[in-house]
Design a protein around this motif. Structure first.
Motif, mmCIF file in Angstrom:
data_model
loop_
_atom_site.group_PDB
_atom_site.id
_atom_site.type_symbol
_atom_site.label_atom_id
_atom_site.label_comp_id
_atom_site.label_asym_id
_atom_site.label_seq_id
_atom_site.Cartn_x
_atom_site.Cartn_y
_atom_site.Cartn_z
ATOM 1 N N ILE A 11 0.850 -1.203 0.000
ATOM 2 C CA ILE A 11 0.000 0.000 0.000
ATOM 3 C C ILE A 11 0.882 1.247 0.000
ATOM 4 O O ILE A 11 0.622 2.214 -0.733
ATOM 5 N N ALA A 117 -2.620 3.986 9.440
ATOM 6 C CA ALA A 117 -3.290 2.905 8.716
ATOM 7 C C ALA A 117 -3.702 1.825 9.696
ATOM 8 O O ALA A 117 -2.853 1.128 10.263
ATOM 9 N N SER A 119 -6.866 -1.341 10.609
ATOM 10 C CA SER A 119 -7.481 -2.438 9.866
ATOM 11 C C SER A 119 -8.929 -2.659 10.262
ATOM 12 O O SER A 119 -9.209 -3.103 11.384
ATOM 13 N N LEU A 169 -7.367 5.515 9.441
ATOM 14 C CA LEU A 169 -8.053 4.889 8.307
ATOM 15 C C LEU A 169 -8.135 3.390 8.564
ATOM 16 O O LEU A 169 -7.109 2.712 8.662
ATOM 17 N N TYR A 171 -8.729 0.314 6.972
ATOM 18 C CA TYR A 171 -8.861 -0.282 5.647
ATOM 19 C C TYR A 171 -9.590 -1.618 5.710
ATOM 20 O O TYR A 171 -9.397 -2.409 6.638
ATOM 21 N N VAL A 174 -7.480 -4.785 1.288
ATOM 22 C CA VAL A 174 -6.883 -4.076 0.164
ATOM 23 C C VAL A 174 -6.206 -5.098 -0.752
ATOM 24 O O VAL A 174 -5.578 -6.040 -0.273
ATOM 25 N N VAL A 219 -7.432 3.182 -2.302
ATOM 26 C CA VAL A 219 -6.952 3.357 -0.930
ATOM 27 C C VAL A 219 -5.836 4.407 -0.888
ATOM 28 O O VAL A 219 -5.800 5.273 -0.006
ATOM 29 N N THR A 223 -5.830 7.957 1.191
ATOM 30 C CA THR A 223 -4.779 8.107 2.205
ATOM 31 C C THR A 223 -4.020 9.421 1.973
ATOM 32 O O THR A 223 -3.723 10.156 2.923
ATOM 33 N N ASN A 235 -13.752 4.344 8.033
ATOM 34 C CA ASN A 235 -13.693 3.063 7.332
ATOM 35 C C ASN A 235 -13.367 3.312 5.870
ATOM 36 O O ASN A 235 -13.980 4.175 5.232
ATOM 37 N N ILE A 236 -12.438 2.502 5.338
ATOM 38 C CA ILE A 236 -12.097 2.602 3.926
ATOM 39 C C ILE A 236 -12.378 1.250 3.268
ATOM 40 O O ILE A 236 -11.550 0.337 3.305
ATOM 41 N N GLY A 237 -13.588 1.139 2.739
ATOM 42 C CA GLY A 237 -13.990 -0.085 2.047
ATOM 43 C C GLY A 237 -14.986 0.305 0.969
ATOM 44 O O GLY A 237 -15.270 1.490 0.776
#
Ligand SMILES: NC(=O)c1ccc[n+]([C@@H]2O[C@H](COP(=O)([O-])OP(=O)(O)OC[C@H]3O[C@@H](n4cnc5c(N)ncnc54)[C@H](O)[C@@H]3O)[C@@H](O)[C@H]2O)c1
Length: 309
Positions: A11, A117, A119, A169, A171, A174, A219, A223, A235-237
Protein backbone atom coordinates in the motif's frame (compact mmCIF):
# COMPACT_ATOMS: atom_id res chain seq x y z
CA UNK A 1 7.72 17.12 3.55
CA UNK A 2 5.63 14.04 4.31
CA UNK A 3 7.12 11.07 6.12
CA UNK A 4 5.68 7.75 4.93
CA UNK A 5 6.63 4.77 7.07
CA UNK A 6 6.28 1.44 5.31
CA UNK A 7 6.46 3.39 2.04
CA UNK A 8 8.30 0.60 0.25
CA UNK A 9 5.47 -1.87 0.91
CA UNK A 10 2.37 -2.82 -1.03
CA UNK A 11 0.00 0.00 0.00
CA UNK A 12 2.81 2.40 0.96
CA UNK A 13 4.40 2.46 -2.49
CA UNK A 14 1.05 3.37 -4.08
CA UNK A 15 0.55 6.09 -1.46
CA UNK A 16 4.01 7.49 -2.23
CA UNK A 17 3.24 7.58 -5.96
CA UNK A 18 -0.03 9.39 -5.26
CA UNK A 19 1.72 11.95 -3.02
CA UNK A 20 4.44 12.59 -5.63
CA UNK A 21 1.71 13.04 -8.28
CA UNK A 22 0.12 15.64 -6.05
CA UNK A 23 3.40 17.53 -5.79
CA UNK A 24 4.40 16.63 -2.23
CA UNK A 25 7.97 16.08 -1.05
CA UNK A 26 8.21 12.60 0.42
CA UNK A 27 10.61 10.75 2.67
CA UNK A 28 10.06 7.00 3.03
CA UNK A 29 11.14 5.23 6.20
CA UNK A 30 11.17 1.46 5.81
CA UNK A 31 13.33 -1.38 7.10
CA UNK A 32 12.78 -3.31 3.86
CA UNK A 33 11.82 -6.46 5.77
CA UNK A 34 8.93 -6.91 3.32
CA UNK A 35 8.99 -3.83 1.10
CA UNK A 36 11.54 -3.36 -1.69
CA UNK A 37 13.06 -0.60 -3.80
CA UNK A 38 11.52 -2.17 -6.88
CA UNK A 39 8.09 -1.06 -5.59
CA UNK A 40 9.34 2.55 -5.68
CA UNK A 41 10.99 2.36 -9.09
CA UNK A 42 8.68 4.91 -10.74
CA UNK A 43 9.32 7.57 -8.12
CA UNK A 44 12.83 6.69 -6.95
CA UNK A 45 14.39 9.95 -8.19
CA UNK A 46 11.68 12.13 -6.65
CA UNK A 47 11.84 10.92 -3.05
CA UNK A 48 14.18 10.39 -0.12
CA UNK A 49 14.57 6.95 1.41
CA UNK A 50 15.67 6.15 4.97
CA UNK A 51 16.39 2.53 5.75
CA UNK A 52 15.42 2.26 9.41
CA UNK A 53 13.18 0.47 11.85
CA UNK A 54 10.11 2.21 13.33
CA UNK A 55 10.94 0.69 16.70
CA UNK A 56 14.38 2.36 16.77
CA UNK A 57 14.02 5.67 18.66
CA UNK A 58 17.36 7.10 17.55
CA UNK A 59 16.86 6.38 13.86
CA UNK A 60 13.33 7.80 13.89
CA UNK A 61 14.46 10.87 15.84
CA UNK A 62 17.26 11.47 13.32
CA UNK A 63 14.75 11.26 10.49
CA UNK A 64 12.48 13.86 12.11
CA UNK A 65 15.45 16.17 12.71
CA UNK A 66 16.82 15.86 9.24
CA UNK A 67 13.60 16.09 7.19
CA UNK A 68 11.27 18.07 9.49
CA UNK A 69 8.06 16.51 8.08
CA UNK A 70 4.84 18.43 8.71
CA UNK A 71 2.80 15.24 8.30
CA UNK A 72 3.32 11.54 8.89
CA UNK A 73 1.55 8.64 7.21
CA UNK A 74 2.28 5.56 9.31
CA UNK A 75 1.88 2.34 7.36
CA UNK A 76 4.88 0.32 8.59
CA UNK A 77 3.60 -2.75 10.38
CA UNK A 78 3.79 -6.48 10.81
CA UNK A 79 0.69 -7.41 8.79
CA UNK A 80 0.52 -11.18 9.11
CA UNK A 81 -2.41 -12.30 11.32
CA UNK A 82 -1.16 -15.86 11.70
CA UNK A 83 2.32 -14.68 12.65
CA UNK A 84 0.76 -12.40 15.30
CA UNK A 85 -0.72 -15.51 16.94
CA UNK A 86 2.60 -17.40 16.83
CA UNK A 87 4.82 -14.45 17.81
CA UNK A 88 2.63 -12.00 19.72
CA UNK A 89 5.54 -10.16 21.30
CA UNK A 90 7.23 -9.38 17.99
CA UNK A 91 3.87 -8.30 16.54
CA UNK A 92 3.20 -6.01 19.53
CA UNK A 93 6.71 -4.57 19.43
CA UNK A 94 6.42 -3.52 15.79
CA UNK A 95 2.76 -2.51 15.65
CA UNK A 96 2.01 -1.14 19.09
CA UNK A 97 5.43 0.01 20.33
CA UNK A 98 6.56 1.06 16.85
CA UNK A 99 3.51 3.33 16.64
CA UNK A 100 4.14 4.66 20.15
CA UNK A 101 7.74 5.45 19.19
CA UNK A 102 6.71 7.21 16.02
CA UNK A 103 3.79 9.19 17.41
CA UNK A 104 5.63 10.34 20.54
CA UNK A 105 8.55 11.58 18.42
CA UNK A 106 6.13 13.17 15.95
CA UNK A 107 4.63 15.12 18.86
CA UNK A 108 8.09 16.26 20.02
CA UNK A 109 8.99 17.41 16.54
CA UNK A 110 5.85 19.48 15.97
CA UNK A 111 4.25 17.35 13.29
CA UNK A 112 0.91 18.91 12.37
CA UNK A 113 -0.93 15.85 11.12
CA UNK A 114 -0.67 12.12 11.69
CA UNK A 115 -2.38 9.55 9.45
CA UNK A 116 -2.50 5.99 10.77
CA UNK A 117 -3.29 2.91 8.72
CA UNK A 118 -5.51 0.64 10.79
CA UNK A 119 -7.48 -2.44 9.87
CA UNK A 120 -11.26 -2.61 9.59
CA UNK A 121 -10.95 -6.36 9.09
CA UNK A 122 -9.09 -6.82 12.37
CA UNK A 123 -10.09 -4.21 14.97
CA UNK A 124 -13.87 -4.79 15.00
CA UNK A 125 -13.78 -8.55 15.52
CA UNK A 126 -16.90 -10.61 14.76
CA UNK A 127 -19.47 -8.03 13.57
CA UNK A 128 -22.62 -7.46 15.62
CA UNK A 129 -24.28 -5.83 12.61
CA UNK A 130 -23.49 -5.21 8.96
CA UNK A 131 -22.20 -3.15 7.33
CA UNK A 132 -19.83 -2.20 10.12
CA UNK A 133 -19.67 1.54 10.77
CA UNK A 134 -17.11 3.42 12.87
CA UNK A 135 -19.34 3.31 15.98
CA UNK A 136 -19.27 -0.50 16.00
CA UNK A 137 -17.55 -1.90 19.13
CA UNK A 138 -13.92 -2.93 18.70
CA UNK A 139 -13.32 -6.46 19.96
CA UNK A 140 -10.38 -7.87 18.00
CA UNK A 141 -10.04 -11.65 17.88
CA UNK A 142 -6.37 -11.74 16.84
CA UNK A 143 -3.19 -10.33 18.34
CA UNK A 144 -2.73 -8.36 15.14
CA UNK A 145 -6.12 -6.70 15.74
CA UNK A 146 -5.08 -5.89 19.30
CA UNK A 147 -1.75 -4.36 18.26
CA UNK A 148 -3.31 -2.30 15.47
CA UNK A 149 -6.00 -1.05 17.85
CA UNK A 150 -3.38 -0.18 20.48
CA UNK A 151 -1.67 1.91 17.79
CA UNK A 152 -4.93 3.80 17.21
CA UNK A 153 -5.16 4.67 20.89
CA UNK A 154 -1.54 5.88 21.06
CA UNK A 155 -2.24 8.16 18.11
CA UNK A 156 -5.36 9.58 19.81
CA UNK A 157 -3.69 10.09 23.17
CA UNK A 158 -0.73 12.00 21.71
CA UNK A 159 -2.84 13.98 19.25
CA UNK A 160 -5.15 15.13 22.01
CA UNK A 161 -2.33 15.88 24.42
CA UNK A 162 -0.07 17.66 21.94
CA UNK A 163 -2.69 19.24 19.72
CA UNK A 164 -1.91 17.78 16.34
CA UNK A 165 -4.56 16.57 13.90
CA UNK A 166 -5.02 12.88 13.23
CA UNK A 167 -6.82 10.57 10.86
CA UNK A 168 -7.22 6.84 11.45
CA UNK A 169 -8.05 4.89 8.31
CA UNK A 170 -9.52 1.46 8.94
CA UNK A 171 -8.86 -0.28 5.65
CA UNK A 172 -10.95 -3.22 4.46
CA UNK A 173 -9.21 -5.99 2.43
CA UNK A 174 -6.88 -4.08 0.16
CA UNK A 175 -5.72 -5.85 -2.99
CA UNK A 176 -3.88 -5.05 -6.20
CA UNK A 177 -0.47 -4.98 -7.88
CA UNK A 178 2.58 -5.40 -5.57
CA UNK A 179 0.66 -7.36 -2.95
CA UNK A 180 2.87 -10.28 -2.05
CA UNK A 181 1.27 -13.44 -3.49
CA UNK A 182 3.47 -15.53 -1.22
CA UNK A 183 2.06 -13.93 1.95
CA UNK A 184 -0.79 -15.43 3.99
CA UNK A 185 -3.17 -12.52 3.38
CA UNK A 186 -4.21 -11.25 0.01
CA UNK A 187 -6.41 -14.03 -1.27
CA UNK A 188 -6.65 -12.37 -4.70
CA UNK A 189 -2.93 -12.39 -5.66
CA UNK A 190 -2.53 -15.80 -4.01
CA UNK A 191 -5.33 -17.26 -6.14
CA UNK A 192 -4.07 -15.52 -9.29
CA UNK A 193 -0.55 -16.84 -8.83
CA UNK A 194 -1.85 -20.36 -8.30
CA UNK A 195 -4.08 -20.05 -11.35
CA UNK A 196 -1.07 -18.87 -13.39
CA UNK A 197 0.85 -21.96 -12.27
CA UNK A 198 -2.07 -24.31 -12.80
CA UNK A 199 -2.17 -25.15 -9.09
CA UNK A 200 -5.37 -25.77 -7.08
CA UNK A 201 -6.80 -22.99 -4.89
CA UNK A 202 -7.09 -23.68 -1.18
CA UNK A 203 -10.09 -22.30 0.69
CA UNK A 204 -10.15 -22.40 4.48
CA UNK A 205 -13.77 -23.12 5.41
CA UNK A 206 -16.69 -23.39 2.98
CA UNK A 207 -15.79 -20.27 0.96
CA UNK A 208 -18.97 -18.50 2.02
CA UNK A 209 -17.02 -16.24 4.39
CA UNK A 210 -17.21 -12.67 3.11
CA UNK A 211 -14.93 -9.65 2.93
CA UNK A 212 -14.92 -6.13 1.55
CA UNK A 213 -12.27 -5.94 -1.21
CA UNK A 214 -10.98 -2.49 -2.07
CA UNK A 215 -8.47 -1.72 -4.83
CA UNK A 216 -5.11 -0.33 -3.72
CA UNK A 217 -5.19 2.81 -5.88
CA UNK A 218 -8.51 3.85 -4.36
CA UNK A 219 -6.95 3.36 -0.93
CA UNK A 220 -3.82 5.32 -1.91
CA UNK A 221 -5.92 8.27 -3.11
CA UNK A 222 -7.91 8.58 0.10
CA UNK A 223 -4.78 8.11 2.21
CA UNK A 224 -3.07 11.01 0.40
CA UNK A 225 -6.27 13.03 0.81
CA UNK A 226 -6.12 12.47 4.58
CA UNK A 227 -2.97 14.60 4.66
CA UNK A 228 -5.13 17.57 3.72
CA UNK A 229 -8.44 16.94 5.50
CA UNK A 230 -10.40 14.71 7.82
CA UNK A 231 -10.52 14.30 11.55
CA UNK A 232 -10.89 11.04 13.48
CA UNK A 233 -11.72 7.51 12.35
CA UNK A 234 -12.81 6.40 8.86
CA UNK A 235 -13.69 3.06 7.33
CA UNK A 236 -12.10 2.60 3.93
CA UNK A 237 -13.99 -0.09 2.05
CA UNK A 238 -16.46 -0.40 -0.80
CA UNK A 239 -19.51 -1.27 1.31
CA UNK A 240 -19.86 -4.43 -0.84
CA UNK A 241 -19.83 -7.94 0.53
CA UNK A 242 -17.94 -10.52 -1.53
CA UNK A 243 -17.47 -14.18 -0.65
CA UNK A 244 -14.29 -16.12 -1.24
CA UNK A 245 -16.29 -18.34 -3.62
CA UNK A 246 -17.22 -15.17 -5.57
CA UNK A 247 -13.49 -14.42 -5.82
CA UNK A 248 -12.84 -17.92 -7.19
CA UNK A 249 -15.44 -17.33 -9.91
CA UNK A 250 -14.00 -13.92 -10.75
CA UNK A 251 -10.49 -15.41 -10.91
CA UNK A 252 -11.76 -18.11 -13.29
CA UNK A 253 -13.48 -15.49 -15.46
CA UNK A 254 -10.50 -13.13 -15.63
CA UNK A 255 -7.75 -15.73 -16.12
CA UNK A 256 -9.71 -18.17 -18.25
CA UNK A 257 -8.16 -20.96 -16.17
CA UNK A 258 -10.53 -23.63 -14.88
CA UNK A 259 -8.89 -23.89 -11.47
CA UNK A 260 -9.46 -26.73 -9.06
CA UNK A 261 -10.60 -25.75 -5.55
CA UNK A 262 -9.62 -27.58 -2.35
CA UNK A 263 -11.57 -26.91 0.85
CA UNK A 264 -9.73 -27.14 4.19
CA UNK A 265 -10.62 -26.46 7.84
CA UNK A 266 -11.36 -22.81 8.69
CA UNK A 267 -8.54 -20.90 10.33
CA UNK A 268 -8.82 -19.49 13.86
CA UNK A 269 -8.79 -15.71 14.32
CA UNK A 270 -10.82 -15.05 11.17
CA UNK A 271 -14.29 -13.52 11.15
CA UNK A 272 -17.12 -15.10 9.20
CA UNK A 273 -18.61 -12.07 7.48
CA UNK A 274 -17.50 -8.47 7.31
CA UNK A 275 -17.96 -5.45 5.12
CA UNK A 276 -17.58 -1.81 5.99
CA UNK A 277 -19.83 1.23 5.76
CA UNK A 278 -17.62 3.90 4.12
CA UNK A 279 -20.20 6.76 4.31
CA UNK A 280 -18.12 8.89 6.63
CA UNK A 281 -15.07 8.72 4.35
CA UNK A 282 -17.29 9.52 1.38
CA UNK A 283 -18.69 12.63 3.04
CA UNK A 284 -15.58 13.98 4.73
CA UNK A 285 -12.69 12.72 2.58
CA UNK A 286 -14.45 12.56 -0.79
CA UNK A 287 -13.74 8.82 -0.91
CA UNK A 288 -15.25 7.16 -3.98
CA UNK A 289 -13.85 3.79 -5.06
CA UNK A 290 -13.34 3.87 -8.85
CA UNK A 291 -12.09 0.36 -9.59
CA UNK A 292 -14.61 -2.45 -9.29
CA UNK A 293 -13.69 -6.03 -8.45
CA UNK A 294 -13.50 -7.29 -12.01
CA UNK A 295 -11.26 -4.48 -13.22
CA UNK A 296 -9.18 -4.71 -10.05
CA UNK A 297 -8.65 -8.46 -10.50
CA UNK A 298 -7.79 -7.90 -14.16
CA UNK A 299 -5.16 -5.33 -13.27
CA UNK A 300 -3.72 -7.55 -10.55
CA UNK A 301 -3.63 -10.44 -13.05
CA UNK A 302 -1.67 -8.31 -15.55
CA UNK A 303 0.83 -7.49 -12.83
CA UNK A 304 1.20 -11.14 -11.72
CA UNK A 305 1.75 -12.25 -15.32
CA UNK A 306 4.43 -9.60 -15.89
CA UNK A 307 6.07 -10.54 -12.61
CA UNK A 308 6.34 -14.24 -13.34
CA UNK A 309 7.10 -13.80 -17.05
N1 LIG B 1 -3.21 -5.05 2.95
C1 LIG B 1 -4.37 -4.92 3.59
O1 LIG B 1 -5.40 -5.46 3.17
C2 LIG B 1 -4.47 -4.07 4.84
C3 LIG B 1 -5.70 -4.02 5.49
C4 LIG B 1 -5.82 -3.26 6.63
C5 LIG B 1 -4.75 -2.54 7.10
N2 LIG B 1 -3.55 -2.60 6.48
C6 LIG B 1 -2.44 -1.81 7.03
O2 LIG B 1 -1.82 -1.09 5.98
C7 LIG B 1 -0.42 -0.95 6.26
C8 LIG B 1 0.39 -1.40 5.06
O3 LIG B 1 0.16 -2.77 4.81
P1 LIG B 1 0.59 -3.53 3.48
O4 LIG B 1 -0.48 -4.47 3.13
O5 LIG B 1 1.06 -2.54 2.48
O6 LIG B 1 1.80 -4.42 4.02
P2 LIG B 1 3.34 -4.51 3.59
O7 LIG B 1 3.94 -5.57 4.43
O8 LIG B 1 3.47 -4.60 2.12
O9 LIG B 1 3.89 -3.09 4.04
C9 LIG B 1 4.45 -2.84 5.30
C10 LIG B 1 5.78 -2.13 5.10
O10 LIG B 1 6.33 -1.83 6.37
C11 LIG B 1 7.68 -2.22 6.39
N3 LIG B 1 8.01 -2.58 7.77
C12 LIG B 1 7.60 -3.67 8.46
N4 LIG B 1 8.10 -3.64 9.70
C13 LIG B 1 8.83 -2.50 9.80
C14 LIG B 1 9.60 -1.91 10.85
N5 LIG B 1 9.71 -2.50 12.04
N6 LIG B 1 10.23 -0.75 10.59
C15 LIG B 1 10.14 -0.14 9.39
N7 LIG B 1 9.42 -0.65 8.37
C16 LIG B 1 8.77 -1.82 8.58
C17 LIG B 1 7.80 -3.39 5.43
O11 LIG B 1 9.12 -3.54 4.92
C18 LIG B 1 6.80 -2.98 4.35
O12 LIG B 1 7.43 -2.20 3.35
C19 LIG B 1 -0.16 -1.73 7.54
O13 LIG B 1 -0.14 -0.83 8.61
C20 LIG B 1 -1.36 -2.66 7.65
O14 LIG B 1 -1.63 -2.99 9.00
C21 LIG B 1 -3.37 -3.37 5.35
Amino acid sequence: MILVTGGAGFIGSHVVEELVDRGHDVVVLDNFSVGCEENLREVRDDIEIVRADVTDPRAVERTFREYRPEAVIHLAAQVNVRYSMESPFVDARINALGTLNLVSLAAEHDVERFVYASSGGAVYGEPEYLPVDEEHPTRPISNYGVSKLAGEYYVRVYAERDGFEYVILRYANVYGPRQDPRGEAGVIPIFLLRAARGEPLTIFGDGEQTRDFVFVEDVARVTAEAVERGDGVYNIGTGRETSVNDIVNAVKAVTGVDVEVVYEDPRPGEVRRIYLDPSRAREELGFEPRVDLEEGIERTWEWIRRKIA
